[in-house]
Write a protein that holds these residues in place. Structure first.
Motif, PDB file in Angstrom:
ATOM      1  N   UNK A 190       0.818  -1.230   0.000  1.00 47.21           N
ATOM      2  CA  UNK A 190       0.000   0.000   0.000  1.00 47.21           C
ATOM      3  C   UNK A 190       0.841   1.265   0.000  1.00 47.21           C
ATOM      4  N   UNK A 191       1.979   1.234   0.697  1.00 47.57           N
ATOM      5  CA  UNK A 191       2.854   2.407   0.722  1.00 47.57           C
ATOM      6  C   UNK A 191       3.413   2.679  -0.668  1.00 47.57           C
ATOM      7  N   UNK A 192       3.819   1.616  -1.371  1.00 50.17           N
ATOM      8  CA  UNK A 192       4.352   1.767  -2.725  1.00 50.17           C
ATOM      9  C   UNK A 192       3.311   2.364  -3.661  1.00 50.17           C
ATOM     10  N   UNK A 193       2.100   1.820  -3.624  1.00 46.71           N
ATOM     11  CA  UNK A 193       1.025   2.296  -4.505  1.00 46.71           C
ATOM     12  C   UNK A 193       0.659   3.743  -4.169  1.00 46.71           C
ATOM     13  N   UNK A 194       0.530   4.047  -2.886  1.00 42.64           N
ATOM     14  CA  UNK A 194       0.157   5.406  -2.485  1.00 42.64           C
ATOM     15  C   UNK A 194       1.262   6.407  -2.801  1.00 42.64           C
ATOM     16  N   UNK A 195       2.519   5.978  -2.735  1.00 40.99           N
ATOM     17  CA  UNK A 195       3.635   6.877  -3.087  1.00 40.99           C
ATOM     18  C   UNK A 195       3.549   7.293  -4.551  1.00 40.99           C
ATOM     19  N   UNK A 196       3.270   6.319  -5.411  1.00 42.45           N
ATOM     20  CA  UNK A 196       3.129   6.622  -6.839  1.00 42.45           C
ATOM     21  C   UNK A 196       1.955   7.569  -7.073  1.00 42.45           C
ATOM     22  N   UNK A 197       0.818   7.239  -6.448  1.00 43.32           N
ATOM     23  CA  UNK A 197      -0.378   8.057  -6.637  1.00 43.32           C
ATOM     24  C   UNK A 197      -0.169   9.476  -6.118  1.00 43.32           C
ATOM     25  N   UNK A 198       0.506   9.617  -4.980  1.00 42.52           N
ATOM     26  CA  UNK A 198       0.737  10.941  -4.406  1.00 42.52           C
ATOM     27  C   UNK A 198       1.689  11.765  -5.275  1.00 42.52           C
ATOM     28  N   UNK A 199       2.704  11.127  -5.842  1.00 46.92           N
ATOM     29  CA  UNK A 199       3.639  11.866  -6.703  1.00 46.92           C
ATOM     30  C   UNK A 199       2.908  12.397  -7.934  1.00 46.92           C
ATOM     31  N   UNK A 200       2.117  11.539  -8.570  1.00 48.36           N
ATOM     32  CA  UNK A 200       1.342  11.984  -9.725  1.00 48.36           C
ATOM     33  C   UNK A 200       0.303  13.028  -9.311  1.00 48.36           C
ATOM     34  N   UNK A 201      -0.275  12.850  -8.129  1.00 46.63           N
ATOM     35  CA  UNK A 201      -1.243  13.821  -7.638  1.00 46.63           C
ATOM     36  C   UNK A 201      -0.617  15.186  -7.415  1.00 46.63           C
ATOM     37  N   UNK A 202       0.619  15.204  -6.917  1.00 43.92           N
ATOM     38  CA  UNK A 202       1.318  16.469  -6.729  1.00 43.92           C
ATOM     39  C   UNK A 202       1.593  17.174  -8.043  1.00 43.92           C
ATOM     40  N   UNK A 203       2.000  16.408  -9.047  1.00 43.83           N
ATOM     41  CA  UNK A 203       2.245  16.997 -10.365  1.00 43.83           C
ATOM     42  C   UNK A 203       0.946  17.523 -10.972  1.00 43.83           C
ATOM     43  N   UNK A 204      -0.141  16.771 -10.819  1.00 47.81           N
ATOM     44  CA  UNK A 204      -1.438  17.215 -11.340  1.00 47.81           C
ATOM     45  C   UNK A 204      -1.924  18.473 -10.611  1.00 47.81           C
ATOM     46  N   UNK A 205      -1.697  18.532  -9.311  1.00 54.00           N
ATOM     47  CA  UNK A 205      -2.077  19.718  -8.538  1.00 54.00           C
ATOM     48  C   UNK A 205      -1.317  20.944  -9.037  1.00 54.00           C
ATOM     49  N   UNK A 206      -0.025  20.754  -9.337  1.00 54.19           N
ATOM     50  CA  UNK A 206       0.778  21.864  -9.852  1.00 54.19           C
ATOM     51  C   UNK A 206       0.233  22.351 -11.195  1.00 54.19           C
ATOM     52  N   UNK A 207      -0.119  21.413 -12.078  1.00 51.12           N
ATOM     53  CA  UNK A 207      -0.551  21.781 -13.429  1.00 51.12           C
ATOM     54  C   UNK A 207      -1.928  22.435 -13.439  1.00 51.12           C
ATOM     55  N   UNK A 208      -2.873  21.840 -12.722  1.00 54.38           N
ATOM     56  CA  UNK A 208      -4.265  22.291 -12.820  1.00 54.38           C
ATOM     57  C   UNK A 208      -4.643  23.372 -11.812  1.00 54.38           C
ATOM     58  N   UNK A 209      -3.897  23.503 -10.736  1.00 52.66           N
ATOM     59  CA  UNK A 209      -4.242  24.484  -9.709  1.00 52.66           C
ATOM     60  C   UNK A 209      -3.193  25.584  -9.597  1.00 52.66           C
ATOM     61  N   UNK A 210      -1.930  25.188  -9.433  1.00 53.87           N
ATOM     62  CA  UNK A 210      -0.884  26.169  -9.169  1.00 53.87           C
ATOM     63  C   UNK A 210      -0.540  26.989 -10.408  1.00 53.87           C
TER      64      UNK A 210
END
Length: 222
Positions: free
Chosen positions: A78-98
């Motif tokens: 679960x940590x591995x999967x969530x790490x991947x999802x969080x990294x992509x989520x951070x990049x998406x947050x930067x693109x669509x919000x920041x």
């Protein structure tokens, strides 16, 4: 290298948050002879690495998994999967919000007689830095949880350090983003909220562990 045939399309997609906000008559420019080729080419290399992150982490997992106990494996996946999802989520947050907020601020605060015409290579370096910064920042819940789970610290100890954590988030925001309050805050505030998420998961796991230990003690007494 199969991505190179889509290099210009990928660059157009990455540049869209700025292009949509440029004043009428403005456009991005290339100030170096090779920039029209090198900037999209560099971006395709980065995108290739970005796409390959799950595979790279899976290979790392395959290397260390044989040395782990079954309970550690159950937690690591679960940590591995969530790490991947969080990294992509951070990049998406930067693109669509920041990016929209940041570029709107930059394009509207300049003098009226200054034409906004950003160099494509400088723009790419700027957004890649922010993609990386937000991707790493979104890993904070994982880092916080692992510190608690490993026994390196406790939820109570981390809770008492909130003022220092808030200050540290803004220092990191200052170092990783442009020198303006908006971009620093857009990184620092999510970092702190994600820190609280890590504490929350730490509490939940500790509570489950205590309940399990109590149940085992009751069974032993019986």
């Amino acid at each position: 290298m199969g991505l190179y045939s889509f290099a210009n399309d990928i660059y157009t997609f990455v540049a869209e948050p700025l292009m949509a906000l440029l004043p009428e008559g403005s456009q991005m420019i290339a100030t170096e002879v090779a920039s029209p080729f090198l900037a999209p080419f560099k971006l395709t290399l980065v995108v290739a690495v970005f796409i390959a992150i799950p595979f790279v982490l899976h290979q790392a997992w395959a290397f260390i998994a044989p040395g782990l106990y079954d309970n550690e494996k159950a937690l690591a996946i679960p940590i591995l999967v969530s790490s991947i999802a969080l990294f992509y989520g951070g990049a998406a947050f930067a693109y669509y919000v920041v990016f929209p907020l940041l570029f709107e601020f930059f394009t509207q605060t300049g003098p009226e007689n200054v034409a906004v015409m950003t160099d494509i290579n400088q723009y790419l370096n700027f957004v890649l830095k922010l993609f990386f910064a937000f991707g790493v920042a979104f890993e904070i819940p994982i880092a916080t949880f692992l510190l608690i789970q490993s026994g390196a610290t406790t939820v109570e100890s981390l809770s008492k350090k909130r003022p220092y954590i808030i200050l540290g988030c803004f220092v990191v925001g200052m170092l990783l983003t442009p020198p303006d309050v908006i971009s620093q805050s857009l990184l620092a505030i999510p970092m702190y909220l994600l820190y609280e998420v890590g504490l929350l998961f730490g509490r939940l796991v500790r509570k489950r562990k205590e309940e399990k230990e109590a149940a085992e003690e009751q069974e032993a007494d019986l």
